[in-house]
Design an enzyme around this catalytic site. Structure first.
Site, PDB file in Angstrom:
ATOM      1  N   GLU A 363     -14.898  -7.040  -3.661  1.00  0.00           N
ATOM      2  CA  GLU A 363     -13.503  -7.449  -3.876  1.00  0.00           C
ATOM      3  C   GLU A 363     -12.646  -6.291  -4.411  1.00  0.00           C
ATOM      4  OE1 GLU A 363     -12.648 -11.415  -4.934  1.00  0.00           O
ATOM      5  OE2 GLU A 363     -14.558 -12.154  -4.182  1.00  0.00           O
TER       6      GLU A 363
HETATM    7  N1  CAA Z   1       0.339  -8.813  -2.627  1.00  0.00           N
HETATM    8  C1  CAA Z   1       1.248  -8.801  -1.624  1.00  0.00           C
HETATM    9  N2  CAA Z   1       1.438  -7.740  -0.826  1.00  0.00           N
HETATM   10  C2  CAA Z   1       0.694  -6.639  -1.049  1.00  0.00           C
HETATM   11  C3  CAA Z   1      -0.261  -6.578  -2.078  1.00  0.00           C
HETATM   12  C4  CAA Z   1      -0.418  -7.733  -2.886  1.00  0.00           C
HETATM   13  N3  CAA Z   1      -1.304  -7.774  -3.888  1.00  0.00           N
HETATM   14  N4  CAA Z   1      -0.837  -5.357  -2.070  1.00  0.00           N
HETATM   15  C5  CAA Z   1      -0.272  -4.678  -1.054  1.00  0.00           C
HETATM   16  N5  CAA Z   1       0.653  -5.450  -0.438  1.00  0.00           N
HETATM   17  C6  CAA Z   1       1.527  -5.125   0.670  1.00  0.00           C
HETATM   18  C7  CAA Z   1       2.407  -3.909   0.368  1.00  0.00           C
HETATM   19  O1  CAA Z   1       3.597  -4.293  -0.296  1.00  0.00           O
HETATM   20  C8  CAA Z   1       2.697  -3.375   1.754  1.00  0.00           C
HETATM   21  O2  CAA Z   1       3.661  -4.156   2.371  1.00  0.00           O
HETATM   22  P1  CAA Z   1       5.107  -3.532   2.850  1.00  0.00           P
HETATM   23  O3  CAA Z   1       4.782  -2.349   3.721  1.00  0.00           O
HETATM   24  O4  CAA Z   1       5.779  -4.656   3.543  1.00  0.00           O
HETATM   25  O5  CAA Z   1       5.796  -3.103   1.573  1.00  0.00           O
HETATM   26  C9  CAA Z   1       1.395  -3.656   2.488  1.00  0.00           C
HETATM   27  O6  CAA Z   1       0.751  -4.720   1.792  1.00  0.00           O
HETATM   28  C10 CAA Z   1       0.482  -2.462   2.593  1.00  0.00           C
HETATM   29  O7  CAA Z   1       0.207  -2.077   1.258  1.00  0.00           O
HETATM   30  P2  CAA Z   1      -0.260  -0.614   0.882  1.00  0.00           P
HETATM   31  O8  CAA Z   1       0.649   0.384   1.521  1.00  0.00           O
HETATM   32  O9  CAA Z   1      -0.390  -0.575  -0.597  1.00  0.00           O
HETATM   33  O10 CAA Z   1      -1.661  -0.534   1.609  1.00  0.00           O
HETATM   34  P3  CAA Z   1      -2.827   0.538   1.499  1.00  0.00           P
HETATM   35  O11 CAA Z   1      -3.322   0.810   2.851  1.00  0.00           O
HETATM   36  O12 CAA Z   1      -2.364   1.691   0.658  1.00  0.00           O
HETATM   37  O13 CAA Z   1      -3.968  -0.280   0.745  1.00  0.00           O
HETATM   38  C11 CAA Z   1      -5.224  -1.138  -1.105  1.00  0.00           C
HETATM   39  C12 CAA Z   1      -3.837  -0.839  -0.497  1.00  0.00           C
HETATM   40  C13 CAA Z   1      -4.909  -1.689  -2.494  1.00  0.00           C
HETATM   41  C14 CAA Z   1      -6.048   0.124  -1.233  1.00  0.00           C
HETATM   42  C15 CAA Z   1      -5.924  -2.187  -0.239  1.00  0.00           C
HETATM   43  O14 CAA Z   1      -6.302  -1.670   1.017  1.00  0.00           O
HETATM   44  C16 CAA Z   1      -7.151  -2.786  -0.911  1.00  0.00           C
HETATM   45  O15 CAA Z   1      -7.030  -3.642  -1.792  1.00  0.00           O
HETATM   46  N6  CAA Z   1      -8.360  -2.366  -0.468  1.00  0.00           N
HETATM   47  C17 CAA Z   1      -9.608  -2.975  -0.943  1.00  0.00           C
HETATM   48  C18 CAA Z   1      -9.998  -4.141  -0.100  1.00  0.00           C
HETATM   49  C19 CAA Z   1     -11.017  -5.006  -0.769  1.00  0.00           C
HETATM   50  O16 CAA Z   1     -10.816  -5.479  -1.873  1.00  0.00           O
HETATM   51  N7  CAA Z   1     -12.105  -5.260  -0.060  1.00  0.00           N
HETATM   52  C20 CAA Z   1     -13.090  -6.149  -0.558  1.00  0.00           C
HETATM   53  C21 CAA Z   1     -13.649  -6.971   0.544  1.00  0.00           C
HETATM   54  S1  CAA Z   1     -13.636  -8.695   0.318  1.00  0.00           S
HETATM   55  C22 CAA Z   1     -15.070  -9.062  -0.558  1.00  0.00           C
HETATM   56  O17 CAA Z   1     -15.673  -8.242  -1.175  1.00  0.00           O
HETATM   57  C23 CAA Z   1     -15.396 -10.494  -0.507  1.00  0.00           C
HETATM   58  C24 CAA Z   1     -16.787 -10.889  -0.807  1.00  0.00           C
HETATM   59  O18 CAA Z   1     -17.481 -11.391   0.068  1.00  0.00           O
HETATM   60  C25 CAA Z   1     -17.271 -10.880  -2.218  1.00  0.00           C
END
Ligand code: CAA
Length: 380
Positions: A363
């Site tokens: 996550e």
């Molecule tokens: N809420 C709403 N919108 C959001 C947001 C949030 N929390 N975070 C980002 N966004 C939006 C941004 O505003 C942006 O939108 P706009 O262009 O319209 O402004 C868009 O999403 C893209 O955001 P970023 O430019 O920030 O995207 P990024 O490519 O830089 O990535 C990141 C951001 C935080 C690194 C994200 O990719 C991330 O969280 N990565 C990790 C993914 C993850 O948690 N994976 C785990 C897998 S699930 C799992 O583990 C489940 C299981 O089985 C246990």
């Protein structure tokens, strides 16, 4: 400010503690060893309302708050983090995702069964080449008018083999980047949807982790969640709440190990006295307790902010970052306090130490949490 729990919260915590002690503790070592998790325990957790903790009762949920969710997650995780991740994913990634962003038809069809534990759900975002970099989805969903056709591979999917409902994130229009990503509800048994072998893991070995394959899987258009292009934001918003669940899991792993270490240190004698009387051990206990309390404050604050309807993206990232670090560090200390016995399975702390590691990875890794926090800090 009020740091006290309500009577209702205390009752919920006690119910989760009783369940963990009476139902999860027996067999937890064997389940870890054999990598199994019995369906029967999921059914019982469903009966107790643990599979849809925050879901509105009109959809079969328990209608509790996020503080209650944290309390339940902590108690389950003290004993069995494999059971608790199943609960966490079902609650905060699948049920929450559907309740917050699904249509009424989707809620009636899927949420009502998921919230009661009659069915289990999985959240499918990670891919072989897209774990942290979640916008780089290689899985595609091609719009064919009244349906989409999904192709691709998802990795490390919790509840992967035993779920009935899968929320699958896929790229519908690569040109649009993250705005060309959608989330879909895929049912087990849909033609072309195959479940790969179970992963053989370091920790949370009782949880059911699989690779999933999608080969021309036809998904009706009504199974898309939200407006076209909402999939990435859906994943981010859902994961923000999921991180509170994993932070609570880390808190439980740490506090479970601490409680075992404290008890052991009051029984085990060395140099003529119980080892807790030696400053070397007493200071470890002091540090453990302090660190765990600090983690608890961050986890509870994130839950409280969510319950108040405030933005909790940064709070949940901080809670997960810190609680998972505490879980890793303090389970190592718990093993150390147990000495040679700590290395032996029947004392439980070695399992908690192995289970702790994943809380720094899934996550969103600790490094991803730092991206979320630092962006928030800089943006102000
Ligand atoms: N809420 C709403 N919108 C959001 C947001 C949030 N929390 N975070 C980002 N966004 C939006 C941004 O505003 C942006 O939108 P706009 O262009 O319209 O402004 C868009 O999403 C893209 O955001 P970023 O430019 O920030 O995207 P990024 O490519 O830089 O990535 C990141 C951001 C935080 C690194 C994200 O990719 C991330 O969280 N990565 C990790 C993914 C993850 O948690 N994976 C785990 C897998 S699930 C799992 O583990 C489940 C299981 O089985 C246990």
């Amino acid at each position: 400010m009020d740091f006290s729990l309500t009577e209702e919260h205390l009752m919920i915590r006690d119910a989760a503690r009783d369940f963990a002690q009476t139902e999860l503790l027996p067999g937890v070592i064997e389940r870890d060893d054999k990598q199994t998790f019995p369906q029967e325990l999921v059914r019982k957790m469903g009966e107790l309302g643990f599979m849809g903790i925050m879901v509105d009762p009109k959809y079969g949920g328990s209608g509790m708050d996020t503080i209650s969710y944290v309390l339940i997650m902590e108690e389950l995780s003290k004993i069995d983090a494999s059971a608790s991740v199943m609960v966490s994913v079902n609650n905060s990634l699948v049920c929450y995702g559907l309740e917050a962003y699904g249509t009424e038809e989707q809620k009636q069809k899927y949420l009502t069964k998921l919230a009661t534990g009659e069915q289990i759900g999985a959240f499918c975002l990670s891919e072989p080449e897209a774990g942290s970099d979640a916008t780089s989805q290689a899985t595609t969903a091609i719009d064919k008018g009244d349906h989409y056709v999904i192709n691709g591979t998802k990795n490390w999917i919790t509840n992967g083999g035993r779920s009935d409902v899968y929320l699958v994130i896929a790229q519908t229009d690569r040109e649009k980047g993250h705005r060309g990503i959608n989330a879909f509800i895929v049912e087990k048994g849909m033609p072309g949807f195959d479940i790969g072998p179970k992963e053989d893991k370091l920790g949370i070995r009782g949880s059911d982790t699989h690779t999933l394959q999608f080969n021309d899987v036809k998904v009706p258009k009504e199974n898309r969640i939200g407006e076209d292009g909402f999939g990435f934001k859906f994943a981010m918003k859902t994961l923000s709440g999921g991180r509170i669940g994993i932070a609570a899991q880390a808190l439980g792993i740490a506090s479970g190990a601490y409680e075992l270490a404290l008890k052991y240190s009051k029984e085990r004698k060395a140099f003529g006295t119980e080892i807790c009387n030696h400053q070397a051990i007493a200071f470890k206990l002091a540090d453990m307790y302090t660190e765990i309390e600090a983690a608890r404050m961050l986890v509870m604050k994130a839950a409280w902010q969510k319950d108040k309807g405030e933005n909790y993206d940064m709070a949940s990232a901080m809670a997960k970052l810190y609680a998972s670090k505490v879980a890793m560090e303090q389970t190592v200390e718990a093993v150390q306090i147990h000495g040679g016995n700590g290395f032996v399975k029947e004392y439980h702390v070695e399992r908690l130490m192995r289970d702790a590691k994943i809380t720094q990875i899934y996550e969103g890794t600790s490094e991803i949490q730092k991206i979320v926090i630092s962006r928030g800090v800089i943006k102000g």
